[in-house]
Motif scaffolding. Sequence first.
Motif, PDB file in Angstrom:
ATOM      1  N   GLU A 238       0.795  -1.234   0.000  1.00 35.96           N
ATOM      2  CA  GLU A 238       0.000   0.000   0.000  1.00 35.96           C
ATOM      3  C   GLU A 238       0.825   1.280   0.000  1.00 35.96           C
ATOM      4  O   GLU A 238       0.434   2.264  -0.635  1.00 35.96           O
ATOM      5  N   THR A 239       1.927   1.303   0.745  1.00 38.81           N
ATOM      6  CA  THR A 239       2.665   2.564   0.887  1.00 38.81           C
ATOM      7  C   THR A 239       3.067   3.137  -0.470  1.00 38.81           C
ATOM      8  O   THR A 239       2.966   4.353  -0.690  1.00 38.81           O
ATOM      9  N   SER A 254      -0.919   3.960   6.430  1.00 32.90           N
ATOM     10  CA  SER A 254      -0.610   2.603   5.990  1.00 32.90           C
ATOM     11  C   SER A 254       0.698   2.113   6.601  1.00 32.90           C
ATOM     12  O   SER A 254       0.803   0.960   7.027  1.00 32.90           O
ATOM     13  N   THR A 258       1.101  -1.079   8.965  1.00 31.76           N
ATOM     14  CA  THR A 258       2.029  -2.161   8.642  1.00 31.76           C
ATOM     15  C   THR A 258       2.946  -2.460   9.814  1.00 31.76           C
ATOM     16  O   THR A 258       3.288  -3.618  10.081  1.00 31.76           O
TER      17      THR A 258
END
Length: 366
Positions: A238-239, A254, A258
């Motif tokens: 996602e990052t 995100s 994480t």
Amino acid sequence: MIRKITFLLLFSCLSIPVFSQSNLKTENVILITLDGFRWQELYTGIDAGLMNNEEYVENQDHLKELYWAENPELRREKLMPFFWTTIAREGQLYGNRNAGNHVNVTNGLFFSYPGYNEILTGYADEKVDSNDKIWNPNKTVLEFVNEQPEFAGKVAAFASWDVFPFIINSQRSGIPVNAGFEPVEGTELTDRERFLNELISEIPSPWGTVRLDAFTHHYALEHLKTDKPRLLYVAYGETDDFAHDGDYEAYIKSANQTDRFIRQLWEFVQEEEQYRGKTTFIITTDHGRGTEPTDQWRHHGADVDGADEIWIAAIGPDTPALGELGESGQLYQNQIAKTVAELLGLNYQNKVVVGDAINTIIQNSN
């Protein structure tokens, strides 16, 4: 005489031992990547300029309340608490360029497929030059480990990006790779796996090729519980995608989520007999991002200054608690594959010379 020498040289090459002579406590390795997460946020926390930029953050006051502090050490702990309350105390962190410690990509392209190829094979390949779904001709350390009788069937990968089956070449290697929007398969799925399989088709992702990391994480965690792999690769994505979208708030949140995912994996292995005191985590990223001008934080690639700058973290029973490494340090992305193998007691080699293992991570390395 020439034939005899040739035969001896060939025999010598074929006789290179697969198992190293290391006396290690590590019996399992979990390799984790955060796609495109910058060293700047890892080591100094949320960026004030980006946080206060209306183009990238809609709710600035909310983000500031969650993650801001004047002191960069406090900021980074707010953002990545597991890294800074656990790994920094019990493990090692590399790549804080402000402290004179450097980790770099060597492939020259500074985007995902070449980066993951370098992480997983131990070398840069100039022929791996796109993010296209092409079966990787190179053997990864995952495939190498899976070929050893002691580890056969005990290697698996879970990834958010749907290109990972091609990067790991699941077709050739036989390694199970669950990635993208594919549900997990099997005749004896857990209730949670069946539930995740239902949700993955019901919850839309913002992107066409990357699923939300929560699916990747919980699929991987269920696999740890049920199949007990010896080598597990978890690739969060996602990052990078939130950064490309220019959504700094989502990028930051995100990363923080994480960090919680990684903590959950770590806490799980501390509760399991197979894993407790026998498991090493290696955590890194595939590439860096730009910084100047401001908009370059969204981008990476060969034309983006700083996109070759990455970081590495490690924690486990054979990794001395050195914390954040300081001056005069230089590591490379191509050293990760051999480090993973040596932690498992294996002498990893490939068709070309691979990067050296990171000896400081492996206390008892010979």
